[in-house]
Design a protein around this motif. Structure first.
Motif, PDB file in Angstrom:
ATOM      1  N   ALA A 124       0.660  39.893 -12.599  1.00  0.00           N
ATOM      2  CA  ALA A 124       0.302  39.686 -14.002  1.00  0.00           C
ATOM      3  C   ALA A 124      -0.719  38.561 -14.152  1.00  0.00           C
ATOM      4  CB  ALA A 124       1.555  39.363 -14.820  1.00  0.00           C
ATOM      5  N   GLY A 125      -0.501  37.467 -13.427  1.00  0.00           N
ATOM      6  CA  GLY A 125      -1.439  36.345 -13.509  1.00  0.00           C
ATOM      7  C   GLY A 125      -2.826  36.711 -13.023  1.00  0.00           C
ATOM      8  N   MET A 126      -2.906  37.491 -11.956  1.00  0.00           N
ATOM      9  CA  MET A 126      -4.211  37.863 -11.406  1.00  0.00           C
ATOM     10  C   MET A 126      -4.894  38.917 -12.269  1.00  0.00           C
ATOM     11  SD  MET A 126      -3.515  37.650  -7.298  1.00  0.00           S
ATOM     12  CE  MET A 126      -5.260  37.443  -6.928  1.00  0.00           C
ATOM     13  N   ILE A 127      -4.116  39.755 -12.939  1.00  0.00           N
ATOM     14  CA  ILE A 127      -4.707  40.713 -13.883  1.00  0.00           C
ATOM     15  C   ILE A 127      -5.372  39.965 -15.037  1.00  0.00           C
ATOM     16  CG2 ILE A 127      -4.136  42.437 -15.650  1.00  0.00           C
ATOM     17  CD1 ILE A 127      -2.088  43.590 -13.690  1.00  0.00           C
ATOM     18  N   LEU A 128      -4.718  38.901 -15.519  1.00  0.00           N
ATOM     19  CA  LEU A 128      -5.250  38.148 -16.655  1.00  0.00           C
ATOM     20  C   LEU A 128      -6.613  37.517 -16.355  1.00  0.00           C
ATOM     21  CD1 LEU A 128      -2.036  36.362 -18.023  1.00  0.00           C
ATOM     22  CD2 LEU A 128      -3.364  38.157 -19.148  1.00  0.00           C
ATOM     23  N   VAL A 129      -6.864  37.142 -15.097  1.00  0.00           N
ATOM     24  CA  VAL A 129      -8.136  36.482 -14.758  1.00  0.00           C
ATOM     25  C   VAL A 129      -9.110  37.420 -14.064  1.00  0.00           C
ATOM     26  CG1 VAL A 129      -6.999  34.230 -14.561  1.00  0.00           C
ATOM     27  CG2 VAL A 129      -7.268  35.644 -12.526  1.00  0.00           C
ATOM     28  N   PHE A 154     -13.781  35.372  -5.083  1.00  0.00           N
ATOM     29  CA  PHE A 154     -12.650  35.579  -4.188  1.00  0.00           C
ATOM     30  C   PHE A 154     -11.783  34.328  -4.113  1.00  0.00           C
ATOM     31  CE2 PHE A 154     -11.000  35.344   0.242  1.00  0.00           C
ATOM     32  CZ  PHE A 154     -10.111  36.403   0.178  1.00  0.00           C
ATOM     33  N   ASN A 155     -12.417  33.171  -3.952  1.00  0.00           N
ATOM     34  CA  ASN A 155     -11.678  31.906  -3.890  1.00  0.00           C
ATOM     35  C   ASN A 155     -10.961  31.613  -5.200  1.00  0.00           C
ATOM     36  OD1 ASN A 155     -12.760  31.678  -1.353  1.00  0.00           O
ATOM     37  ND2 ASN A 155     -14.259  30.105  -1.897  1.00  0.00           N
ATOM     38  N   SER A 156     -11.623  31.884  -6.311  1.00  0.00           N
ATOM     39  CA  SER A 156     -11.013  31.637  -7.620  1.00  0.00           C
ATOM     40  C   SER A 156      -9.772  32.497  -7.823  1.00  0.00           C
ATOM     41  CB  SER A 156     -12.016  31.917  -8.741  1.00  0.00           C
ATOM     42  OG  SER A 156     -13.091  31.012  -8.698  1.00  0.00           O
ATOM     43  N   TYR A 157      -9.846  33.754  -7.381  1.00  0.00           N
ATOM     44  CA  TYR A 157      -8.700  34.642  -7.532  1.00  0.00           C
ATOM     45  C   TYR A 157      -7.537  34.203  -6.636  1.00  0.00           C
ATOM     46  CZ  TYR A 157     -11.873  37.718 -10.082  1.00  0.00           C
ATOM     47  OH  TYR A 157     -12.759  38.232 -10.995  1.00  0.00           O
ATOM     48  N   ILE A 158      -7.848  33.700  -5.452  1.00  0.00           N
ATOM     49  CA  ILE A 158      -6.794  33.172  -4.580  1.00  0.00           C
ATOM     50  C   ILE A 158      -6.058  32.034  -5.288  1.00  0.00           C
ATOM     51  CG2 ILE A 158      -6.344  31.827  -2.490  1.00  0.00           C
ATOM     52  CD1 ILE A 158      -8.450  33.448  -1.061  1.00  0.00           C
ATOM     53  N   CYS A 159      -6.822  31.112  -5.852  1.00  0.00           N
ATOM     54  CA  CYS A 159      -6.217  29.982  -6.569  1.00  0.00           C
ATOM     55  C   CYS A 159      -5.383  30.471  -7.752  1.00  0.00           C
ATOM     56  CB  CYS A 159      -7.294  29.025  -7.055  1.00  0.00           C
ATOM     57  SG  CYS A 159      -8.138  28.127  -5.732  1.00  0.00           S
ATOM     58  N   ALA A 160      -5.895  31.470  -8.463  1.00  0.00           N
ATOM     59  CA  ALA A 160      -5.157  32.006  -9.613  1.00  0.00           C
ATOM     60  C   ALA A 160      -3.830  32.622  -9.175  1.00  0.00           C
ATOM     61  CB  ALA A 160      -6.005  33.053 -10.338  1.00  0.00           C
ATOM     62  N   GLY A 161      -3.846  33.330  -8.053  1.00  0.00           N
ATOM     63  CA  GLY A 161      -2.614  33.928  -7.552  1.00  0.00           C
ATOM     64  C   GLY A 161      -1.599  32.885  -7.123  1.00  0.00           C
ATOM     65  N   SER A 178      -0.134  31.259 -10.220  1.00  0.00           N
ATOM     66  CA  SER A 178       0.857  32.148 -10.838  1.00  0.00           C
ATOM     67  C   SER A 178       2.166  32.115 -10.065  1.00  0.00           C
ATOM     68  CB  SER A 178       0.320  33.583 -10.892  1.00  0.00           C
ATOM     69  OG  SER A 178      -0.875  33.650 -11.634  1.00  0.00           O
ATOM     70  N   MET A 179       2.072  32.182  -8.752  1.00  0.00           N
ATOM     71  CA  MET A 179       3.262  32.165  -7.902  1.00  0.00           C
ATOM     72  C   MET A 179       4.032  30.857  -8.057  1.00  0.00           C
ATOM     73  SD  MET A 179       3.497  32.564  -3.739  1.00  0.00           S
ATOM     74  CE  MET A 179       2.652  30.987  -3.419  1.00  0.00           C
ATOM     75  N   THR A 180       3.331  29.734  -7.968  1.00  0.00           N
ATOM     76  CA  THR A 180       3.984  28.429  -8.034  1.00  0.00           C
ATOM     77  C   THR A 180       4.578  28.173  -9.414  1.00  0.00           C
ATOM     78  OG1 THR A 180       2.381  27.578  -6.416  1.00  0.00           O
ATOM     79  CG2 THR A 180       3.655  25.951  -7.663  1.00  0.00           C
ATOM     80  N   ALA A 181       3.804  28.468 -10.457  1.00  0.00           N
ATOM     81  CA  ALA A 181       4.274  28.223 -11.823  1.00  0.00           C
ATOM     82  C   ALA A 181       5.518  29.047 -12.126  1.00  0.00           C
ATOM     83  CB  ALA A 181       3.165  28.540 -12.822  1.00  0.00           C
ATOM     84  N   PHE A 182       5.533  30.315 -11.688  1.00  0.00           N
ATOM     85  CA  PHE A 182       6.710  31.146 -11.956  1.00  0.00           C
ATOM     86  C   PHE A 182       7.921  30.638 -11.184  1.00  0.00           C
ATOM     87  CE2 PHE A 182       9.552  34.729 -11.231  1.00  0.00           C
ATOM     88  CZ  PHE A 182       9.734  35.164 -12.539  1.00  0.00           C
ATOM     89  N   HIS A 183       7.724  30.242  -9.934  1.00  0.00           N
ATOM     90  CA  HIS A 183       8.817  29.685  -9.140  1.00  0.00           C
ATOM     91  C   HIS A 183       9.446  28.487  -9.854  1.00  0.00           C
ATOM     92  CE1 HIS A 183       9.594  31.293  -5.068  1.00  0.00           C
ATOM     93  NE2 HIS A 183       8.414  31.870  -5.206  1.00  0.00           N
ATOM     94  N   VAL A 184       8.599  27.579 -10.312  1.00  0.00           N
ATOM     95  CA  VAL A 184       9.095  26.364 -10.965  1.00  0.00           C
ATOM     96  C   VAL A 184       9.808  26.706 -12.269  1.00  0.00           C
ATOM     97  CG1 VAL A 184       8.409  24.170 -12.025  1.00  0.00           C
ATOM     98  CG2 VAL A 184       7.328  24.918  -9.889  1.00  0.00           C
ATOM     99  N   PHE A 185       9.182  27.556 -13.081  1.00  0.00           N
ATOM    100  CA  PHE A 185       9.757  27.920 -14.381  1.00  0.00           C
ATOM    101  C   PHE A 185      11.090  28.636 -14.210  1.00  0.00           C
ATOM    102  CE2 PHE A 185      10.076  30.941 -17.996  1.00  0.00           C
ATOM    103  CZ  PHE A 185      10.166  30.004 -19.021  1.00  0.00           C
ATOM    104  N   GLN A 186      11.153  29.587 -13.278  1.00  0.00           N
ATOM    105  CA  GLN A 186      12.370  30.350 -13.068  1.00  0.00           C
ATOM    106  C   GLN A 186      13.471  29.483 -12.468  1.00  0.00           C
ATOM    107  OE1 GLN A 186      13.601  33.416 -13.763  1.00  0.00           O
ATOM    108  NE2 GLN A 186      15.473  32.782 -12.724  1.00  0.00           N
TER     109      GLN A 186
END
Length: 392
Positions: free
Chosen positions: A183-188, A320-327, A330-338
């Motif tokens: 979802a995060g990578m789709i948004l960007v 490509f680098n920007s999308y890696i950072c976005a992914g 998204s992964m880290t933020a969801f881990h922390v929030f959940q």
């Protein structure tokens, strides 16, 4: 003109310092958690070992530049899928290498320990979607609704394969992370909001419908989901009605966090017994021993990490680098929030660890691999007089 920098100047010392702070907090918290008498294993030494392995992973990641990662992205993705398929087959055949924990076959049991391939699959998926999206945007410089919809389909199919395999284990927590990354990578990704808005609205309506079923039609849900997951859901909605069973874990966590008040009880001052507090519930220990102040410091540290990742994604001259950072964000933020959300009853309890703090080799190595990609992006970043996207 290219502005060359010396090797020490190219290394991301800020990110290294943030990870060092996580390392210190993790060891201190795990040391306190393991004294509760629940286990006899020295988790601190194990965590130290995994941090050393993680540092080696980061060092190894620096030997490859982002262009090489882009070329190898589908190979990494295929390797991750291969591991998940082998794990699925081993579980179906009841082979000894597919260890069962809490009703899930998510780990390989090896002579040197257990490995959870889905932790690495998350990073491999980020690489694959980044490659797919950057290649698509390069192929279709003039965007249309048709090209954007095709990109959405390709991203969805790429994420669907590991998602199905992980759900088969079953591992709901990691499946949710896969969906959050996607979802995060789709948004960007640059997909038109004319497509994104209806898509996410449909997902939101589906989520509201599921919650409605949980509240108003519990008997229907009980007949269609695993009893273990059913117990977790209703222990989240009303833990005190399940205080002698599924709700005990959450009640203990709430009591521990609440009893910490503003300043906490101090190091080793915990009084409330919470199961698994060295892994998924390490935040409850931090809040109990260091109170609201200590918990806020830890959350701020995660905000600092995410801010730094956002800064890197904006500074890089490669899609490509920007999308890696976005992914990774998204992964880290969801881990922390959940993870934090489940300890305070904002979200249901799932087996999602707190990044860099919870005990666990596979989780830590997967996160360190993700950080290794970020270190590589910074290390090989080049400044040009006229900045341009270098994906071509």
């Amino acid at each position: 003109m290219e502005n060359e920098k010396k090797v020490p100047d190219r290394f991301d010392w800020t990110l290294a310092f943030i990870l060092f702070l996580f390392f210190i907090v993790s060891l201190i918290s795990i040391y306190s958690a393991q004294t509760s008498g629940q286990y006899s294993t020295n988790f601190v030494l194990d965590q130290l070992k995994w941090y050393i392995v993680g540092a080696i992973i980061i060092g190894g990641a620096l030997f490859f530049d982002p262009d090489q990662y882009k070329k190898l992205s589908w190979i990494f993705y295929g390797f991750g899928i291969f591991l998940l398929i082998v794990l699925w087959i081993a579980a179906k055949l009841h082979l000894g290498i597919a260890e069962e924990r809490n009703g899930a076959h998510s780990w390989f049991t090896l002579p040197f320990g257990s490995i959870q391939p889905s932790e690495f699959m998350k990073v491999f998926l980020i690489l694959a979607i980044s490659r797919l999206t950057s290649d698509h945007n390069q192929k279709y410089p003039v965007k249309t609704l048709q090209s954007d919809f095709w990109l959405l389909v390709k991203i969805g199919l790429t994420a669907l394969v590991p998602l199905v395999l992980i759900m088969e284990q079953p591992d709901l927590g990691t499946a949710l992370v896969i969906m959050a990354i996607t979802a995060g990578m789709i948004l960007v990704s640059g997909i038109s909001w004319k497509i994104i808005l209806p898509f996410f609205s449909l997902v939101a309506l589906l989520g509201v419908g599921i919650i409605g079923v949980m509240i108003y039609f519990p008997d229907f849900l009980k007949d269609h989901i695993d009893p273990y997951q059913y117990g977790r859901i209703y222990a989240w909605l009303d833990p005190y009605s399940y205080a002698s069973g599924d709700g005990l874990h959450l009640i203990s966590s709430l009591q521990a966090i609440g009893s910490g008040e503003i300043f906490g009880k101090g190091f080793m001052g915990k009084e409330v017994y919470v199961m698994e507090r060295h892994t998924d519930f390490i935040f409850s220990l931090i809040a109990e021993e260091y109170g609201f102040i200590g918990a806020s410091v830890v959350i701020s540290l995660f905000f600092l990490l995410i801010y730094h990742l956002i800064k890197i994604s904006l500074e890089t001259n490669s899609q490509f680098n920007s999308y890696i950072c976005a992914g990774i964000i998204s992964m880290t933020a969801f881990h922390v929030f959940q993870n934090i959300g489940m300890t305070i009853q904002v979200l249901p309890i799932t087996g999602i660890p707190l990044p860099f703090l919870s005990y666990g080799g596979s989780s830590l190595m997967g996160n360190m691999l993700a950080m290794g990609l970020v270190f590589s992006i910074r290390f090989y970043h080049k400044n040009y007089m006229f900045e341009a996207d270098t994906d071509e």
